[in-house]
Design a protein around this motif. Structure first.
Motif, PDB file in Angstrom:
ATOM      1  N   ARG A   1     -14.962  61.111  26.155  1.00 22.52           N
ATOM      2  CA  ARG A   1     -15.184  62.350  27.113  1.00 22.52           C
ATOM      3  C   ARG A   1     -15.471  61.241  28.199  1.00 22.52           C
ATOM      4  O   ARG A   1     -16.187  60.254  28.284  1.00 22.52           O
ATOM      5  N   GLN A   2     -15.027  61.676  29.595  1.00 16.67           N
ATOM      6  CA  GLN A   2     -14.889  61.017  30.680  1.00 16.67           C
ATOM      7  C   GLN A   2     -16.386  60.988  31.123  1.00 16.67           C
ATOM      8  O   GLN A   2     -16.743  59.801  31.919  1.00 16.67           O
TER       9      GLN A   2
ATOM     10  N   LEU B   1      -7.146  62.070  35.311  1.00 18.81           N
ATOM     11  CA  LEU B   1      -7.691  60.652  35.961  1.00 18.81           C
ATOM     12  C   LEU B   1      -6.589  60.055  37.269  1.00 18.81           C
ATOM     13  O   LEU B   1      -6.979  59.371  37.814  1.00 18.81           O
TER      14      LEU B   1
ATOM     15  N   THR C   1      -5.274  60.154  26.695  1.00 13.35           N
ATOM     16  CA  THR C   1      -6.169  61.374  26.478  1.00 13.35           C
ATOM     17  C   THR C   1      -6.755  62.212  27.768  1.00 13.35           C
ATOM     18  O   THR C   1      -7.425  63.240  27.517  1.00 13.35           O
ATOM     19  N   ASN C   2      -6.647  61.661  29.016  1.00 12.09           N
ATOM     20  CA  ASN C   2      -7.124  62.330  30.010  1.00 12.09           C
ATOM     21  C   ASN C   2      -6.132  62.378  31.247  1.00 12.09           C
ATOM     22  O   ASN C   2      -6.279  61.299  32.276  1.00 12.09           O
ATOM     23  N   LYS C   3      -5.309  63.330  31.602  1.00  6.47           N
ATOM     24  CA  LYS C   3      -4.405  63.302  32.786  1.00  6.47           C
ATOM     25  C   LYS C   3      -5.005  63.473  33.974  1.00  6.47           C
ATOM     26  O   LYS C   3      -4.817  63.154  34.977  1.00  6.47           O
TER      27      LYS C   3
ATOM     28  N   ARG D   1      -7.155  55.082  29.422  1.00  5.85           N
ATOM     29  CA  ARG D   1      -7.712  56.376  29.222  1.00  5.85           C
ATOM     30  C   ARG D   1      -6.778  57.723  29.456  1.00  5.85           C
ATOM     31  O   ARG D   1      -6.961  58.778  29.022  1.00  5.85           O
TER      32      ARG D   1
ATOM     33  N   PHE E   1      -9.873  59.454  21.733  1.00  8.55           N
ATOM     34  CA  PHE E   1     -10.486  60.210  22.763  1.00  8.55           C
ATOM     35  C   PHE E   1     -11.633  60.047  23.192  1.00  8.55           C
ATOM     36  O   PHE E   1     -12.685  59.701  22.292  1.00  8.55           O
TER      37      PHE E   1
END
Length: 302
Positions: A77-78, A120, A116-118, A113, A75
């Motif tokens: 952070r973006q 995107l 853990t980050n949909k 990524r 994970f």
């Protein structure tokens, strides 16, 4: 050493810190979030340099290649990476300042990524146009390779291009598995995979298998339309494989699964009248294509 070098206010050796971060990420399977944050910031900074000398291109390539190795299940952070990696990709789209491996690596880092980050999906698909870019890169690389040569007969540069093709295929597989957002560029991606398969099918079994594996899985994904598979040449590619005289069991299975997935999709009825009309029209097109290519004869020959 990384933490100590990063904390220096004066006389910080940026090149030394980049080397340390690359060694750490390439050699370690696991990393603390503190170390990961330092490494990502450091390598994205190194990869953002816009000088186009050959030496600098190589340094940028290694930095992005290293970032692409970060485990997709971490994970992150973006705000730690999204602005920088987006600028790197957009700058290349405008100026073509990255090597082919560096550009592929930038995309791989970003698409990894997804786990853990949909959020995107829209950025990758509609703002950065992954489908269009990946298809173009893959087709250009495929045209540059002499597929009649065995891998051991290739020059160092040719072997590198084959490696980048393999990496693109795996990145596209991850993209399809993790993204559920349809756009018209999916057809270009499917067409590029079909194109690679047809080029590699005679002597590159690993690549040709991964292409058919991808098409088989794409055929069962809800956001991929059967019409996209037709337009992208997937049906022709799979039929081409089924007619090979030395067809292996694993490939037979993948090909039959592809047509089972297509058949299941075509037989799913919908309450929406317009969608039902489109489904029936696509079904006719698929059956006409199968009849044209002698699909029933192929099945009987098994």
């Amino acid at each position: 050493m990384i933490v100590e070098e990063d904390k220096k206010k004066e006389k910080k050796n940026e090149n030394f810190l980049v080397d340390l971060c690359e060694c750490h990420l390439l050699l370690k399977n696991r990393s603390s979030y503190e170390l990961l944050s330092i490494c990502i910031h450091c390598l994205l900074k190194a990869a953002s340099v816009k000088e186009e000398s050959e030496e600098n291109q190589k340094e940028v390539e290694i930095a992005l290649l290293t970032l692409s190795h970060i485990d997709r299940y971490y994970f992150i952070r973006q705000e730690l990476y999204l602005k920088e990696i987006t600028e790197i990709i957009k700058n290349h789209q405008e100026h073509r300042n990255l090597t082919q491996l560096a550009y592929q690596s930038a995309w791989e880092f970003l698409i990894n990524r997804f786990n853990t980050n949909k959020f995107l999906e829209d950025t990758v698909s509609n703002e950065l146009h992954f489908g269009r870019e990946a298809a173009r890169e893959l087709e250009e690389l495929t045209r540059n390779v002499n597929w009649k040569k065995k891998e051991e007969e290739m020059s160092k540069e040719e072997a590198k291009e084959v490696l980048i093709i393999k990496r693109w295929i795996e990145t596209i597989v991850i993209y399809f598995f993790r993204c559920e957002l349809w756009n018209e560029e999916l057809v270009e991606l499917i067409r590029s995979i079909s194109y690679v398969y047809l080029a590699a099918k005679d002597d590159y079994s690993i690549i040709s298998y991964r292409c058919i594996y991808f098409l088989r899985n794409a055929a069962k994904l809800r956001f991929v339309r059967v019409e996209d598979l037709l337009k992208g040449g997937a049906v022709e590619a799979v039929l081409e494989e089924m007619q090979r005289p030395t067809l292996k069991k694993v490939m037979t299975n993948e090909c039959c699964q592809f047509f089972m997935n297509v058949s299941n999709r075509l037989n799913e009825k919908t309450v929406n009248k317009m969608e039902e009309v489109n489904r029936k029209a696509t079904k006719r097109k698929v059956y006409e294509k199968l009849e044209e290519e002698g699909y029933e004869d192929i099945i009987v020959s098994f």
